[in-house]
Scaffold this motif. Sequence first.
Motif, PDB file in Angstrom:
ATOM      1  N   CYS A  41       0.827  -1.215   0.000  1.00 11.17           N
ATOM      2  CA  CYS A  41       0.000   0.000   0.000  1.00 11.17           C
ATOM      3  C   CYS A  41       0.858   1.261   0.000  1.00 11.17           C
ATOM      4  N   GLU A  42       2.051   1.191   0.589  1.00  7.22           N
ATOM      5  CA  GLU A  42       2.973   2.327   0.516  1.00  7.22           C
ATOM      6  C   GLU A  42       3.357   2.616  -0.930  1.00  7.22           C
ATOM      7  N   VAL A  43       3.552   1.558  -1.711  1.00  7.36           N
ATOM      8  CA  VAL A  43       3.879   1.741  -3.124  1.00  7.36           C
ATOM      9  C   VAL A  43       2.715   2.436  -3.832  1.00  7.36           C
ATOM     10  N   LEU A  44       1.492   2.037  -3.508  1.00  4.48           N
ATOM     11  CA  LEU A  44       0.324   2.660  -4.129  1.00  4.48           C
ATOM     12  C   LEU A  44       0.138   4.111  -3.693  1.00  4.48           C
ATOM     13  N   SER A  45       0.685   4.476  -2.544  1.00  2.00           N
ATOM     14  CA  SER A  45       0.500   5.842  -2.053  1.00  2.00           C
ATOM     15  C   SER A  45       1.687   6.758  -2.347  1.00  2.00           C
ATOM     16  N   PRO A  47       3.895   9.543  -4.089  1.00  2.00           N
ATOM     17  CA  PRO A  47       3.440  10.804  -4.706  1.00  2.00           C
ATOM     18  C   PRO A  47       3.300  10.710  -6.229  1.00  2.00           C
ATOM     19  N   GLU A  48       4.137   9.908  -6.870  1.00  2.00           N
ATOM     20  CA  GLU A  48       4.079   9.767  -8.323  1.00  2.00           C
ATOM     21  C   GLU A  48       2.767   9.150  -8.794  1.00  2.00           C
ATOM     22  N   MET A  49       2.098   8.408  -7.909  1.00  2.00           N
ATOM     23  CA  MET A  49       0.823   7.780  -8.271  1.00  2.00           C
ATOM     24  C   MET A  49      -0.305   8.803  -8.375  1.00  2.00           C
ATOM     25  N   ARG A  50      -0.115   9.964  -7.781  1.00  2.92           N
ATOM     26  CA  ARG A  50      -1.146  11.001  -7.831  1.00  2.92           C
ATOM     27  C   ARG A  50      -1.025  11.873  -9.070  1.00  2.92           C
ATOM     28  N   LYS A  51       0.066  11.711  -9.790  1.00  9.10           N
ATOM     29  CA  LYS A  51       0.299  12.516 -10.982  1.00  9.10           C
ATOM     30  C   LYS A  51      -0.115  11.734 -12.227  1.00  9.10           C
ATOM     31  N   ALA A  52      -0.555  12.451 -13.219  1.00  9.81           N
ATOM     32  CA  ALA A  52      -0.881  11.807 -14.493  1.00  9.81           C
ATOM     33  C   ALA A  52       0.418  11.384 -15.165  1.00  9.81           C
ATOM     34  N   GLY A 115      -7.402  -2.130   7.495  1.00  7.20           N
ATOM     35  CA  GLY A 115      -6.421  -1.084   7.185  1.00  7.20           C
ATOM     36  C   GLY A 115      -6.027  -1.081   5.721  1.00  7.20           C
ATOM     37  N   LEU A 116      -5.882  -2.277   5.144  1.00  2.00           N
ATOM     38  CA  LEU A 116      -5.518  -2.366   3.737  1.00  2.00           C
ATOM     39  C   LEU A 116      -6.648  -1.843   2.852  1.00  2.00           C
ATOM     40  N   ALA A 117      -7.887  -2.186   3.215  1.00  2.00           N
ATOM     41  CA  ALA A 117      -9.034  -1.687   2.447  1.00  2.00           C
ATOM     42  C   ALA A 117      -9.102  -0.162   2.521  1.00  2.00           C
ATOM     43  N   SER A 118      -8.781   0.394   3.663  1.00  2.00           N
ATOM     44  CA  SER A 118      -8.777   1.841   3.816  1.00  2.00           C
ATOM     45  C   SER A 118      -7.745   2.484   2.889  1.00  2.00           C
ATOM     46  N   GLU A 119      -6.559   1.891   2.807  1.00  2.00           N
ATOM     47  CA  GLU A 119      -5.513   2.412   1.918  1.00  2.00           C
ATOM     48  C   GLU A 119      -5.906   2.276   0.448  1.00  2.00           C
ATOM     49  N   VAL A 120      -6.562   1.171   0.095  1.00  2.00           N
ATOM     50  CA  VAL A 120      -7.003   0.977  -1.287  1.00  2.00           C
ATOM     51  C   VAL A 120      -8.082   2.000  -1.640  1.00  2.00           C
ATOM     52  N   ARG A 121      -8.959   2.310  -0.679  1.00  2.00           N
ATOM     53  CA  ARG A 121      -9.977   3.352  -0.912  1.00  2.00           C
ATOM     54  C   ARG A 121      -9.324   4.710  -1.172  1.00  2.00           C
ATOM     55  N   LYS A 122      -8.296   5.021  -0.397  1.00  2.00           N
ATOM     56  CA  LYS A 122      -7.576   6.282  -0.618  1.00  2.00           C
ATOM     57  C   LYS A 122      -6.951   6.308  -2.006  1.00  2.00           C
ATOM     58  N   PHE A 123      -6.355   5.185  -2.396  1.00  2.00           N
ATOM     59  CA  PHE A 123      -5.753   5.113  -3.719  1.00  2.00           C
ATOM     60  C   PHE A 123      -6.812   5.294  -4.799  1.00  2.00           C
ATOM     61  N   ARG A 124      -7.948   4.650  -4.639  1.00  2.00           N
ATOM     62  CA  ARG A 124      -9.029   4.759  -5.628  1.00  2.00           C
ATOM     63  C   ARG A 124      -9.480   6.213  -5.780  1.00  2.00           C
ATOM     64  N   LYS A 125      -9.489   6.928  -4.678  1.00  2.00           N
ATOM     65  CA  LYS A 125      -9.935   8.319  -4.703  1.00  2.00           C
ATOM     66  C   LYS A 125      -8.970   9.222  -5.480  1.00  2.00           C
ATOM     67  N   VAL A 126      -7.667   8.969  -5.391  1.00  2.00           N
ATOM     68  CA  VAL A 126      -6.683   9.855  -6.033  1.00  2.00           C
ATOM     69  C   VAL A 126      -6.176   9.332  -7.377  1.00  2.00           C
ATOM     70  N   ALA A 127      -6.534   8.105  -7.732  1.00  2.60           N
ATOM     71  CA  ALA A 127      -6.031   7.525  -8.982  1.00  2.60           C
ATOM     72  C   ALA A 127      -6.535   8.312 -10.181  1.00  2.60           C
ATOM     73  N   ALA A 136      -9.162  -1.197  -8.086  1.00  2.83           N
ATOM     74  CA  ALA A 136      -9.359  -0.950  -6.661  1.00  2.83           C
ATOM     75  C   ALA A 136     -10.773  -1.331  -6.239  1.00  2.83           C
ATOM     76  N   THR A 137     -11.757  -0.989  -7.044  1.00  5.34           N
ATOM     77  CA  THR A 137     -13.146  -1.317  -6.724  1.00  5.34           C
ATOM     78  C   THR A 137     -13.349  -2.824  -6.666  1.00  5.34           C
ATOM     79  N   LYS A 138     -12.776  -3.548  -7.618  1.00  3.55           N
ATOM     80  CA  LYS A 138     -12.911  -5.018  -7.620  1.00  3.55           C
ATOM     81  C   LYS A 138     -12.278  -5.626  -6.370  1.00  3.55           C
ATOM     82  N   LEU A 139     -11.097  -5.140  -6.006  1.00  2.00           N
ATOM     83  CA  LEU A 139     -10.439  -5.666  -4.808  1.00  2.00           C
ATOM     84  C   LEU A 139     -11.250  -5.335  -3.560  1.00  2.00           C
ATOM     85  N   LEU A 140     -11.767  -4.132  -3.481  1.00  2.00           N
ATOM     86  CA  LEU A 140     -12.576  -3.736  -2.315  1.00  2.00           C
ATOM     87  C   LEU A 140     -13.839  -4.579  -2.204  1.00  2.00           C
TER      88      LEU A 140
END
Length: 180
Positions: A41-45, A47-52, A115-127, A136-140
């Motif tokens: 989840c750290e890899v998914l979070s 800063p480069e993941m928030r950029k196009a 906790g992992l689901a919470s991090e995946v939700r955050k990733f889904r929001k900023v992806a 992310a939705t499928k995993l959740l």
Amino acid sequence: GAVRAAPSTMRFAPMRLRLCDECHVLASAYGRYAPVGSVVCEVLSLPEMRKAASDSAGVGRGGGAPSVHAVLRVSAQHAVSASYQREVVESAFCLLSVHLSAWSHTAGFPELSHGLASEVRKFRKVAKAERFRTLATKLLRAIDTTSQGVQRRRAMEEELRPGDAAALATFVASAPRGGD
């Protein structure tokens, strides 16, 4: 420990993912839990993941980015490419799925996955990419379905208590194992 030694940047994401995978394989071989989900989840979070991402970044003659599974570190040019970012995200979600499925039959899965689901939700929001949000939705959904199933089974087990090793072993042994 070794996973945390690798720098937390997109350039070193393949190394972090590979170390997480190896830790998971070793822990599974010995029937132990290794908390690799939080590192993934750290890899998914990052800063480069928030950029196009852009494939127009000078990636050189080789074309697309190198495979995440074939290298430990990529060049700065490849680290910002869309193909590399896609491969990192897909590898991270695959690793999270494998990690969670290994523990999906245990009584503590709802707490483990929260906790992992919470991090995946955050990733889904900023992806930025719709494909990432879909993954992310499928995993959740899978996490939620599995958690609800475990909670139903726990509610039916009257003698299941956290300190009762025999009851927990029976719970795990009676769990349906769909994918492993």
